[in-house]
Design an enzyme around this catalytic site. Structure first.
Site, mmCIF file in Angstrom:
data_model
loop_
_atom_site.group_PDB
_atom_site.id
_atom_site.type_symbol
_atom_site.label_atom_id
_atom_site.label_comp_id
_atom_site.label_asym_id
_atom_site.label_seq_id
_atom_site.Cartn_x
_atom_site.Cartn_y
_atom_site.Cartn_z
ATOM 1 N N HIS A 240 -0.520 -7.304 1.918
ATOM 2 C CA HIS A 240 -0.366 -6.926 0.509
ATOM 3 C C HIS A 240 0.815 -5.960 0.407
ATOM 4 O O HIS A 240 0.707 -4.813 0.822
ATOM 5 C CB HIS A 240 -1.631 -6.254 -0.006
ATOM 6 C CG HIS A 240 -2.862 -7.103 0.116
ATOM 7 N ND1 HIS A 240 -3.287 -7.946 -0.884
ATOM 8 C CD2 HIS A 240 -3.755 -7.240 1.137
ATOM 9 C CE1 HIS A 240 -4.384 -8.577 -0.496
ATOM 10 N NE2 HIS A 240 -4.686 -8.164 0.731
ATOM 11 N N ARG B 15 2.231 -5.324 -2.579
ATOM 12 C CA ARG B 15 2.094 -4.712 -3.910
ATOM 13 C C ARG B 15 3.240 -5.027 -4.873
ATOM 14 O O ARG B 15 3.314 -4.421 -5.941
ATOM 15 C CB ARG B 15 1.924 -3.198 -3.797
ATOM 16 C CG ARG B 15 0.786 -2.738 -2.887
ATOM 17 C CD ARG B 15 -0.537 -3.341 -3.253
ATOM 18 N NE ARG B 15 -1.633 -2.754 -2.481
ATOM 19 C CZ ARG B 15 -2.820 -3.323 -2.312
ATOM 20 N NH1 ARG B 15 -3.059 -4.513 -2.843
ATOM 21 N NH2 ARG B 15 -3.768 -2.727 -1.622
ATOM 22 N N ASP C 233 -7.402 -14.457 -2.480
ATOM 23 C CA ASP C 233 -7.671 -13.194 -1.805
ATOM 24 C C ASP C 233 -7.786 -12.028 -2.779
ATOM 25 O O ASP C 233 -7.106 -11.967 -3.798
ATOM 26 C CB ASP C 233 -6.598 -12.867 -0.786
ATOM 27 C CG ASP C 233 -7.005 -11.698 0.074
ATOM 28 O OD1 ASP C 233 -8.013 -11.815 0.773
ATOM 29 O OD2 ASP C 233 -6.364 -10.650 -0.012
ATOM 30 N N HIS D 223 -10.021 -12.576 7.313
ATOM 31 C CA HIS D 223 -10.783 -11.363 7.658
ATOM 32 C C HIS D 223 -12.283 -11.630 7.927
ATOM 33 O O HIS D 223 -13.165 -11.011 7.314
ATOM 34 C CB HIS D 223 -10.577 -10.232 6.652
ATOM 35 C CG HIS D 223 -10.740 -10.557 5.198
ATOM 36 N ND1 HIS D 223 -11.765 -11.309 4.692
ATOM 37 C CD2 HIS D 223 -9.997 -10.176 4.126
ATOM 38 C CE1 HIS D 223 -11.665 -11.390 3.397
ATOM 39 N NE2 HIS D 223 -10.592 -10.710 3.016
ATOM 40 N N ASN E 23 -12.812 -3.899 2.389
ATOM 41 C CA ASN E 23 -13.546 -5.104 2.017
ATOM 42 C C ASN E 23 -12.970 -6.305 2.762
ATOM 43 O O ASN E 23 -11.774 -6.568 2.625
ATOM 44 C CB ASN E 23 -13.444 -5.328 0.502
ATOM 45 C CG ASN E 23 -14.468 -6.319 -0.005
ATOM 46 O OD1 ASN E 23 -15.502 -6.501 0.615
ATOM 47 N ND2 ASN E 23 -14.180 -6.961 -1.118
ATOM 48 N N ASP F 92 -4.482 -7.717 7.051
ATOM 49 C CA ASP F 92 -4.934 -7.355 5.704
ATOM 50 C C ASP F 92 -4.327 -6.013 5.304
ATOM 51 O O ASP F 92 -4.989 -5.142 4.726
ATOM 52 C CB ASP F 92 -6.459 -7.317 5.623
ATOM 53 C CG ASP F 92 -6.977 -7.293 4.185
ATOM 54 O OD1 ASP F 92 -6.149 -7.425 3.257
ATOM 55 O OD2 ASP F 92 -8.194 -7.139 3.984
ATOM 56 N N HIS G 253 -2.452 1.953 -0.297
ATOM 57 C CA HIS G 253 -2.996 2.566 -1.509
ATOM 58 C C HIS G 253 -2.406 3.965 -1.679
ATOM 59 O O HIS G 253 -2.147 4.664 -0.693
ATOM 60 C CB HIS G 253 -4.517 2.678 -1.437
ATOM 61 C CG HIS G 253 -5.226 1.375 -1.625
ATOM 62 N ND1 HIS G 253 -5.209 0.676 -2.801
ATOM 63 C CD2 HIS G 253 -5.975 0.644 -0.759
ATOM 64 C CE1 HIS G 253 -5.912 -0.442 -2.667
ATOM 65 N NE2 HIS G 253 -6.384 -0.482 -1.441
ATOM 66 N N GLY H 145 -9.374 -0.774 1.422
ATOM 67 C CA GLY H 145 -8.235 -1.307 2.151
ATOM 68 C C GLY H 145 -7.573 -0.302 3.067
ATOM 69 O O GLY H 145 -7.611 0.914 2.825
#
Length: 436
Positions: free
Chosen positions: A68, A70, A158, A237, A282, A309, A313, A328
């Site tokens: 990710h 973002r 996802d 995952h 998660n 994954d 953040h 995450g």
């Protein structure tokens, strides 16, 4: 991708311990790179530009099919530039970007724009995953043929999963007809009502838990539908022993593959006791029996590879009570070191199997990289297996710092990463410079 023009026309990497299980390479050798590809592997190779890496291991570059970055929308957490820099710092030369951004990557225009940005801003090879359904709401399917035409590599649900088996089945059928692989986040929303694993630690901490069956039931549904539809499906995952066993059962019955993460291989739900929102993720961290079952599945090849994954953040999203913290972890920069420290040095997984799981197998899945093969792309990772270091905010390249390994000592560290023949990450700077 930007920056390729800086690669020397030819470079000889000398005295590396070359390890590529996919091509049966394991020993000290020299590798000649020419025009972005591997030109020769042998002994006593010389060239106008040489890089002496005596004492280091040379692996095929790692490939991460679950990241990710973002972009678009939350570049304050991670941008293509910072995400690719973090990936390169972790030895990754290829990445698949997930679509749960702001806005969601669910329209051809967004895919086309993102592909153009990747070409300009990424240090590594980055592949765009589009959304399986509009807005990732699990209702209306996206226009997958148009998404592929504008550059989408695959589709995924996802972040949220697909609650309706009917929508998922139709999505697989459409993806198959469009020639797109499907990456699935398996979670039954009716069961996943908590924020940690539903076990003893959740009860003691007073934090609502979700049972392992939330993952297992959704995994079983996805695998049954994959067998029926013939779609190319990847389960991401995997965190429970039962889900791993289900994947193994369906391997002979469907075109399926699966990964697990570094944190599900090295951490357990005991961290819930800290009450620190940093450790919310998660699917949640599981008990030791699940961690060990997933590790066995990776070791034995039931789970095909590792994917991080990588989920950056902002600090204010993690520095909250557990139930309110964003789920995450960062993953790119610590993936290999954490797995080498916790699995290889303890004799649980061999080094060749770890390289196979981080390089060769995911490279085959994306269809590019994952090997040190004459004629193949010069995508490589240079590793010092003996270096000991402590993970800290100051050691991280990512814009975020939500690593579950903060403060932990790890053994082995990426020294350099080469993509298309170009040294895109050089941690030691002038000490590690190319010498003519």
């Amino acid at each position: 991708m930007s920056g390729r023009n800086g690669a020397p026309e030819e470079l000889v990497i000398r005295h590396a311990h070359v390890l590529d299980p996919g091509n049966r390479l394991d020993g000290v050798a020299d590798v000649r790179l020419r025009e972005g590809r591997v030109a020769e592997v042998g002994e006593g190779l010389r060239g106008a530009c040489e890089l002496d890496v005596d004492g280091l291991h040379l692996f095929p570059g790692f490939v991460d099919v679950h990241a990710h970055w973002r972009t678009p929308g939350r570049e304050d957490e991670e941008s293509i530039e910072s995400g690719s820099a973090a990936a390169a710092a972790g030895g990754f030369t290829g990445i698949v970007m997930m679509p749960n951004t702001e806005p969601v990557v669910d329209r051809p225009l967004i895919v086309e724009s993102l592909v153009r940005r990747v070409e300009k801003e990424s240090r590594v090879r980055a592949y765009v995953s589009a959304a399986l359904h509009a807005g990732l709401k699990g209702e209306r399917l996206t226009e997958m043929r148009l998404l592929r035409e504008t550059g989408a590599f695959c589709v995924s649900d996802d972040g949220l999963g697909t609650a309706s088996a009917g929508v998922l089945r139709n999505g697989m059928l459409y993806a198959r007809s469009a020639g797109l692989p499907v990456i699935l986040h398996c979670e039954d929303h009716a069961l996943a009502t908590g924020v940690v694993h539903d076990g003893a630690y959740a009860a003691l901490a007073g934090i609502p838990g979700s049972p392992a069956s939330a993952e297992d039931a959704a995994t079983a549904t996805a695998l049954v539908l994959a067998a029926e539809t013939g779609a190319k499906v990847h389960i991401t995952h995997v965190s429970t022993a039962l889900s791993a066993a289900l994947v193994g059962f369906f391997k002979r019955r469907a075109d399926v593959s699966a990964d697990t993460t570094p944190h599900h291989l090295t951490l357990t739900d005991g961290l819930v006791a800290t009450l620190d929102g940093l450790f919310r993720v998660n699917p949640p961290l599981r008990p030791e029996k699940d961690r060990d079952g997933v590790t066995d599945a990776l070791r034995d090849g039931v789970l095909d590879f590792v994917a991080t994954d990588h989920a950056p953040h902002a600090p204010e999203e993690k520095e909250l009570p557990f139930e309110e913290a964003a789920p995450g972890f960062l993953g790119h920069e610590t993936a290999f070191a954490a797995l080498y420290t916790e699995l290889v040095l303890r004799g649980t997984v061999s080094l060749p199997r770890l390289v196979e799981a981080m390089s060769c197998s995911p490279g085959r899945w994306v269809g590019e990289g994952g090997g040190i093969l004459v004629g193949g792309p010069a995508d490589l990772a240079l590793i010092d297996l003996s270096e000991e270091w402590t993970v800290g905010r100051e050691t991280l390249v990512s814009r975020s710092s939500n690593s579950p390994y903060l403060g932990r000592g790890l053994t082995s560290r990426v020294v350099g990463t080469i993509v298309g023949g170009e040294l895109v990450y050089d941690r030691l700077g002038a000490k590690f410079g190319v010498r003519a």
